[in-house]
Scaffold this active site. Structure first.
Site, PDB file in Angstrom:
ATOM      1  N   HIS A 121      40.085  39.201  30.724  1.00 58.08           N
ATOM      2  CA  HIS A 121      39.397  38.891  31.971  1.00 58.08           C
ATOM      3  C   HIS A 121      38.906  37.441  31.874  1.00 58.08           C
ATOM      4  O   HIS A 121      38.565  36.977  30.789  1.00 58.08           O
ATOM      5  CB  HIS A 121      38.206  39.845  32.075  1.00 58.08           C
ATOM      6  N   ASP A 198      34.934  42.804  24.044  1.00 63.42           N
ATOM      7  CA  ASP A 198      34.512  42.976  25.430  1.00 63.42           C
ATOM      8  C   ASP A 198      34.770  44.430  25.812  1.00 63.42           C
ATOM      9  O   ASP A 198      35.917  44.840  25.983  1.00 63.42           O
ATOM     10  CB  ASP A 198      35.315  41.999  26.303  1.00 63.42           C
ATOM     11  N   GLN A 201      35.543  47.479  30.040  1.00 61.85           N
ATOM     12  CA  GLN A 201      36.449  48.507  30.554  1.00 61.85           C
ATOM     13  C   GLN A 201      36.547  49.732  29.657  1.00 61.85           C
ATOM     14  O   GLN A 201      37.083  50.754  30.076  1.00 61.85           O
ATOM     15  CB  GLN A 201      37.853  47.927  30.754  1.00 61.85           C
ATOM     16  N   LYS A 224      29.720  49.593  35.305  1.00 63.35           N
ATOM     17  CA  LYS A 224      31.012  50.251  35.113  1.00 63.35           C
ATOM     18  C   LYS A 224      30.824  51.657  34.529  1.00 63.35           C
ATOM     19  O   LYS A 224      31.794  52.392  34.372  1.00 63.35           O
ATOM     20  CB  LYS A 224      31.881  49.448  34.147  1.00 63.35           C
ATOM     21  N   CYS A 362      41.025  38.939  38.205  1.00 63.83           N
ATOM     22  CA  CYS A 362      40.361  37.995  37.307  1.00 63.83           C
ATOM     23  C   CYS A 362      41.120  37.866  35.996  1.00 63.83           C
ATOM     24  O   CYS A 362      40.522  37.699  34.933  1.00 63.83           O
ATOM     25  CB  CYS A 362      38.912  38.389  37.011  1.00 63.83           C
TER      26      CYS A 362
HETATM   27  C1  PLP Z   1      37.376  43.318  30.762  1.00 60.96           C
HETATM   28  C2  PLP Z   1      36.253  42.757  31.563  1.00 60.96           C
HETATM   29  N1  PLP Z   1      35.482  41.803  31.043  1.00 60.96           N
HETATM   30  C3  PLP Z   1      34.440  41.295  31.722  1.00 60.96           C
HETATM   31  C4  PLP Z   1      34.131  41.700  32.996  1.00 60.96           C
HETATM   32  C5  PLP Z   1      32.985  41.071  33.712  1.00 60.96           C
HETATM   33  O1  PLP Z   1      31.947  41.994  33.893  1.00 60.96           O
HETATM   34  P1  PLP Z   1      30.667  41.605  34.745  1.00 60.96           P
HETATM   35  O2  PLP Z   1      31.184  41.049  36.029  1.00 60.96           O
HETATM   36  O3  PLP Z   1      29.926  42.893  34.906  1.00 60.96           O
HETATM   37  O4  PLP Z   1      29.896  40.584  33.971  1.00 60.96           O
HETATM   38  C6  PLP Z   1      34.905  42.690  33.595  1.00 60.96           C
HETATM   39  C7  PLP Z   1      34.628  43.130  34.974  1.00 60.96           C
HETATM   40  O5  PLP Z   1      35.520  43.374  35.755  1.00 60.96           O
HETATM   41  C8  PLP Z   1      35.999  43.225  32.858  1.00 60.96           C
HETATM   42  O6  PLP Z   1      36.781  44.161  33.393  1.00 60.96           O
END
Ligand code: PLP
Lengths: 404, 140
Positions: A121, A198, A201, A224, A362
Site C-alpha cells: 500500500h 503492516d 489487512q 478495519k 493505493c
Molecule cells: C495494507 C495497508 N496498509 C496501510 C493502510 C492504511 O491504513 P490507514 O488508512 O488506516 O492508515 C491500508 C488501508 O487501506 C492497507 O490496506
C-alpha cells in the site's frame, strides 16, 4: 460455526438500502462496519465519562484513563505483546508507519539499505522513500510473480549486512496475498535487520502473535477490525521503542520541561504527544473483544468458504480475469471484465446497491505490474453471506451486458 | 441552438426513460458511438487529473465559437462527456462561461456531479469553462 444471521443483526448498517436495493457491502478491505456493542461503547463514552486522560484528579478523568489503559491491555493481550507499554496508540496504520520511519532517520546513514515489497500500500512505501531522501539510504524492492506472490529467492539475494530494515505487509490489500512473514522476519534478523509488518489487512482475518513472530514492529488500524476510524496501533519491541527518538513533541510525552532541556516520558507516552483519540482507543479495545468473542478461527474458516464460493461463481463469467491468485490468500477478490473499465463496472454495481472498490487501491505499482488502470475489488467479512455473493455475480453479469 | 435550448432538449429525451437502467444504457450507447477526439490530442497535458478514469479534453476557437473534443477510457464517463460536448460545442465563450449545469441534476445524473466523485465530471466542466475564459480574451 458462525450464526451469521445473528451476527448480521449486530450491524445496523447492514439493513439499510442503497439506491432502493438492500446494501451488499463488499468493501471491507477499505473499512469494516461497526457492530452495535462498539457503537454502544462510543455512545457511553460521550454520554458518561468524556474527559481528558492521564492528568486529571477528578473522577471522570480517572474513569476515562482507566478505560483507555484497559483498552491498551486488551490490544496487548490480543497481539500477545510482552508489555502493555509496547502498544502505542496512533491515528492508524499510516501514522504508525510514519512514526517508525521518522525514528529511523536518526539510525540510518548513507548507503544503508532498506527493503520493501512490490505488494505494498502507498502508506508502506512513501514514508520510507521520504526516509531515504532524508538519510541517503537506498530502497530495494522484493518483486512479485504473476500470481501476486513475493519472490523469496530474490529477497534472499537482496539481504546483506547493509540491510537495516525490512517492511512488508502481512496481507496485500489489493490482491489478498498472505505473505510468508515468518520467513521474511527470520531472514532479516539473520543479517541484523529490523522488520516492520503492516497488519492493516491481516488483523481483520488473523490473530497475530508478535512474540511468536519475533517481529520488531507490527502496525494496524481499528477501522478495519470493526472499530472506529482515526485510531490504530503500533506494536514495537521495548528495546526498539527505547532506541527510537520521539516523533511529535507536545503534552503527554514529556517528563519535565524547562527552556533549557526537556526530558521525555517513559513508554508508551513518549510516542503519544497531545490528547489522543480517547473514545477511539476504548472502542478499538471493544472491537477486538467483539471479534475475539466470535473467534478468529471461526472467522477465517467462514471467510475462506466465502472466498472459495465467490471465486467459483465469478469464474463462470466469460471474460472475467482475476488478479492475485496466490496459494495463500484471504477473502479479497480483484478482477476485471475484459475490455471494460473497472470504474464503469463499479458504477453499475453501486446502482444495484453493491459496494465494491474500483481503482488502484493505493497500490499503483501492482497495477503497473499488470499494466492495468485498476481492478474491481470485492472483499468479504464474516458478516457477509453467499446470498450476497450471488447478488454480486448477477450484478457483474448485468454490468457486463450493459457495458459490452 | 442556444445552450439552454439544447439542455432542454436533453432533459426531454431523458424524461422518457423509466429507470436508472434505461438512462445508463442510453449514456453507455452515447459513449460507444463517439470517437470524440483526435488521437494526437490524447496527450498527458490534456488529461484532467483527479479521475479514476482518464479524461482528455481539447478545445479550438473557430469563428469565435469553441469546438470541443474529448474522450475517456471509461464508457459511462465518455457518455457523460458526449452529453456535455453536445451542450457546449460550437458556442460562444461568453455563453459557455455563463451557462449553468443544473440540467445534469434534472436528467438524474446528480450523483456524478458530486465534487468528491472520482469521475472528473466536475473538473471537466471546470476545464471547459476555463477554456472558454481563455478564448474569451482572444475575441475582440
Ligand atoms: C495494507 C495497508 N496498509 C496501510 C493502510 C492504511 O491504513 P490507514 O488508512 O488506516 O492508515 C491500508 C488501508 O487501506 C492497507 O490496506
Amino acid at each position: 460455526m458462525l450464526d451469521v444471521s445473528k451476527i448480521r443483526a449486530d450491524f445496523p448498517i447492514l439493513s439499510r438500502q442503497v439506491n432502493n436495493k438492500p446494501l451488499v457491502y463488499f468493501d471491507n478491505a477499505a473499512t469494516s462496519q461497526t457492530p452495535q456493542p462498539v457503537i454502544d461503547v462510543i455512545v457511553d463514552y460521550y454520554s458518561n465519562y468524556n474527559a481528558n486522560i492521564h492528568r486529571g484528579v477528578h473522577t471522570l478523568s480517572q474513569e476515562a484513563t482507566d478505560k483507555y489503559e484497559i483498552a491498551r491491555q486488551t490490544i496487548q493481550t490480543h497481539f500477545n505483546a510482552k508489555h502493555a507499554h509496547e502498544i502505542i496508540f496512533t491515528s492508524g496504520t499510516t501514522h504508525s508507519i510514519n512514526l517508525v520511519a521518522n525514528g529511523f532517520s536518526a539510525l540510518l546513514k548513507k548507503e544503508d539499505e532498506i527493503i520493501v515489497s512490490a505488494l505494498e500500500h502507498h502508506s508502506n512505501i512513501v514514508p520510507w522513500q521520504m526516509l531515504c531522501e532524508r538519510t541517503g539510504a537506498v530502497l530495494k524492492v522484493i518483486p512479485m510473480n504473476l500470481e501476486g506472490e513475493l519472490i523469496m529467492e530474490t529477497y534472499d539475494n537482496l539481504l546483506s549486512d547493509k540491510t537495516k530494515l525490512v517492511f512488508v505487509n502481512h496481507i496485500s490489500n489489493a490482491l489478498g496475498t498472505i505473505n510468508p512473514i515468518e520467513y521474511i522476519i527470520k531472514k532479516a534478523h539473520a543479517v541484523g535487520a529490523a522488520v516492520l509488518i503492516d497488519g492493516a489487512q491481516s488483523c481483520p482475518h488473523i490473530k497475530p502473535d508478535v512474540q511468536a513472530l519475533d517481529v520488531d514492529f507490527y502496525v494496524a488500524s481499528a477501522h478495519k477490525v470493526c472499530g472506529p476510524t482515526g485510531v490504530g496501533m503500533l506494536y514495537g519491541k521495548e528495546e526498539w521503542l527505547k532506541k527510537l527518538p520521539p516523533y511529535q513533541g507536545g503534552g503527554e510525552m514529556i517528563a519535565e520541561v524547562t527552556f533549557e532541556k526537556t526530558t521525555y516520558a517513559d513508554l508508551p507516552h513518549k510516542f503519544e504527544a497531545g490528547t489522543p483519540n480517547i473514545c477511539g482507543g476504548i472502542a478499538f479495545g471493544a472491537a477486538l473483544d467483539y471479534m475475539n468473542n466470535i473467534g478468529f478461527d471461526n472467522i477465517a474458516s467462514y471467510e475462506n468458504e466465502l472466498l472459495a464460493y465467490a471465486t467459483e461463481q465469478l469464474s463462470t463469467i466469460e471474460g472475467l480475469k482475476f488478479y492475485g491468485t496466490a496459494k495463500h490468500k484471504t477473502s479479497v477478490i480483484s478482477f476485471n471484465l475484459e475490455g471494460i473499465h473497472p470504474y464503469d463496472v463499479g458504477t453499475i454495481l453501486d446502482k444495484l446497491g453493491i459496494a465494491v472498490r474500483t481503482g488502484h487501491h493505493c497500490a499503483q505499482p501492482i497495477m503497473d505490474f499488470y499494466c492495468i488502470p485498476g481492478t474491481i475489488r470485492a472483499s468479504f467479512a464474516f458478516y457477509n453471506t453467499k446470498e450476497e455473493i450471488d447478488v454480486l455475480v448477477e450484478g457483474v453479469k448485468k454490468a457486463k451486458m450493459m457495458l459490452s | 441552438m442556444t445552450i439552454e435550448a439544447i439542455q432542454n432538449e436533453i432533459i426531454d429525451e431523458f424524461s422518457m426513460f423509466e429507470d436508472w437502467e434505461e438512462r445508463y444504457q442510453y449514456m453507455i450507447d452515447l459513449g460507444k458511438d463517439l470517437p470524440i477526439i483526435n488521437d494526437q490530442y490524447k496527450t498527458e497535458s490534456n488529461i484532467i487529473k483527479g479521475c479514476q478514469s482518464k479524461v482528455w479534453v481539447h478545445a479550438e476557437l473557430n469563428d469565435d465559437k469553441i469546438e470541443f473534443t474529448a474522450d475517456s477510457d471509461a464508457i459511462i464517463t465518455k457518455g457523460i462527456i458526449a452529453i456535455l460536448i453536445r451542450v457546449f460545442n460550437d458556442q460562444h465563450p461568453k455563453d459557455i462561461i455563463d451557462a449553468n449545469t443544473d440540467f445534469i441534476d434534472k436528467i438524474g445524473l446528480k450523483e456524478h456531479l458530486s465534487p468528491t466523485r472520482a469521475n472528473g465530471l466536475v473538473s471537466m466542466i471546470k476545464q471547459l469553462k476555463l477554456y472558454a475564459i481563455a478564448y474569451q480574451t482572444q475575441i475582440k
